[in-house]
Design an enzyme around this catalytic site. Structure first.
Site, short mmCIF file in Angstrom:
data_model
loop_
_atom_site.label_atom_id
_atom_site.label_comp_id
_atom_site.label_asym_id
_atom_site.label_seq_id
_atom_site.Cartn_x
_atom_site.Cartn_y
_atom_site.Cartn_z
N SER A 1 -0.72 149.72 95.94
CA SER A 1 -1.85 149.64 96.87
C SER A 1 -2.60 148.32 96.84
CB SER A 1 -2.85 150.78 96.58
OG SER A 1 -3.35 150.69 95.26
N HIS B 1 0.88 155.04 100.44
CA HIS B 1 0.82 153.91 101.37
C HIS B 1 2.14 153.70 102.13
CE1 HIS B 1 -3.15 152.38 100.12
NE2 HIS B 1 -2.83 152.92 98.96
N LYS C 1 -4.40 158.00 104.99
CA LYS C 1 -4.14 156.59 105.31
C LYS C 1 -3.50 156.49 106.69
CE LYS C 1 -4.20 155.52 100.44
NZ LYS C 1 -4.69 156.88 100.04
#
Length: 388
Positions: A177, A205, A236
């Protein structure tokens, strides 16, 4: 409580004191932060789905049908048909036999790791794994062994020396990240098979971003049937809140019975589940959104490198600008915000000492005009501070 004052003063002295900055607008390419309009270059809203009309409308309909909250844990009164629908669609999306939802990525990692490992076991973790993985490993009471970042040679050394442990669980972020680089999953799968270890991948992610269908980093490598535990988030690229775990039916049933952060937490609210369902369907249907994200990421990374910033060359929507010095990093972040670009500085303990950086992230919904305007600010601020 005098120690609080002392500790806060020490954070100030080390230039490590952190404060929240208020957003007065949505997670859009241009938003309002502390009363100032800024180009937002720090959001994990990679596909811009928090503002997608279908996502917002589905969230509203979920509230109308199911109410504002779940009212209890999944094992008592909080197990809605909506939760099961999302779990089924996530399992299909990830080409997995089953899935289970958690309240957040942090809660998911705590629950999974504590359920799968304990005294007598070994957890083997990448040095740059997310804090939730680190904390889950500590709380598990297993023996924790850390291998150098992405160093599969070091990983194998640890595996060879841990044969006496009852069980061995290798854990890695899929996309890291703070650096944006990828775990070497093909090599890790081979090692896990060779040493009879479990492999867990945190795909927070990667979900919605990597892979032919946007199914994540495991799909990117073509390893869908090789990873025992896949965790990912809804917060996300999917623009909602919460997390999921996919795996065999036995794994899912086991986690429902053993993962404390699942058992003792109120279920996700209907609005969040509805939003995630809509976003998941959009990811699979509107592939052009992902193409726009990658176009923007490649464009911005290349232009920042041209300006002279210290940026790694690997490809990801996460673009770390390495500064090193904590104070200079924060001065650059402030200069950027003053110029109308929001890209916060990242300092220890989030990243190792000496690696402070500006963490830039790009969204599919940024226009090239947005990015070009931001680049003008990066150029001016970097030159003023003698960084470029």
């Amino acid at each position: 409580m005098k120690f609080l004052v002392h500790e806060l003063k020490e954070l100030y002295r080390q230039n490590l004191f952190r404060q929240t900055q208020r957003l007065d607008g949505p997670q859009s390419p241009r938003t309002v932060i502390e009363g100032k309009e800024c180009i937002l270059l720090s959001s994990n809203n990679y596909l811009g789905l928090t503002e997608h009309p279908e996502v917002k409308e589905t969230a509203k309909k979920a509230v109308e049908s199911w109410g504002s909250g779940a009212g209890g844990s999944r094992l008592t009164t909080g197990n809605y048909a909506l939760h099961e629908e999302l779990e089924q669609e996530i399992a299909q999306f990830k080409k997995s036999a089953g899935a289970v939802l958690f309240g957040s990525g942090y809660a998911a990692n705590l629950g999974i790791i504590q359920a799968l490992a304990g005294r007598g076991d070994a957890i083997i973790s990448d040095a740059l794994n997310h804090a939730s993985i680190i904390d889950g490993a500590r709380l598990s009471r297993a023996e924790v062994k850390v291998y150098r970042h992405r160093d599969t040679g070091h990983l194998e050394e640890i595996l060879a020396k841990s044969r006496d442990n009852r069980r061995r669980l290798i854990i890695t972020d899929g996309v890291f990240s703070m650096d944006g680089d990828l775990a070497p999953l093909p090599e890790m799968v081979a090692l896990a098979e060779r040493y009879s270890a479990m492999l867990m991948v945190d795909d927070a992610h990667g979900t919605g971003v990597f892979g032919r269908r946007g199914a994540g980093i495991v799909e990117h490598y073509g390893l869908e049937d090789k990873i025992q535990v896949q965790m990912g988030t809804l917060s996300k690229a999917l623009g909602s809140i919460g997390a999921y775990v996919t795996g065999t039916p036995e794994l899912i049933d086991y986690l429902k019975n053993k993962a404390r952060s699942f058992i003792f937490s109120t279920a996700l609210p209907p609005a969040a589940v509805g939003a995630a369902l809509a976003a998941l369907r959009i990811v699979q249907r509107e592939t052009e959104i992902r193409h726009k994200l990658w176009r923007n990421a490649r464009y911005l990374r290349a232009k920042l490198i041209e300006l002279g910033y210290n940026i790694p060359t690997y490809e990801s929507p996460i673009i770390p600008i390495f500064i090193g010095d904590d104070e200079k990093t924060m001065r650059l972040a402030l200069a950027l915000r003053d110029g109308g670009v929001f890209a916060p500085g990242i300092r220890p303990p989030t990243v190792p000492r000496g690696t402070s950086r500006i963490r830039v992230t790009v969204m599919a919904v940024h226009t090239l005009e947005d990015l070009d305007q931001a680049l003008l600010v990066f150029n001016r601020a970097g030159r003023q501070l003698n960084i470029i």
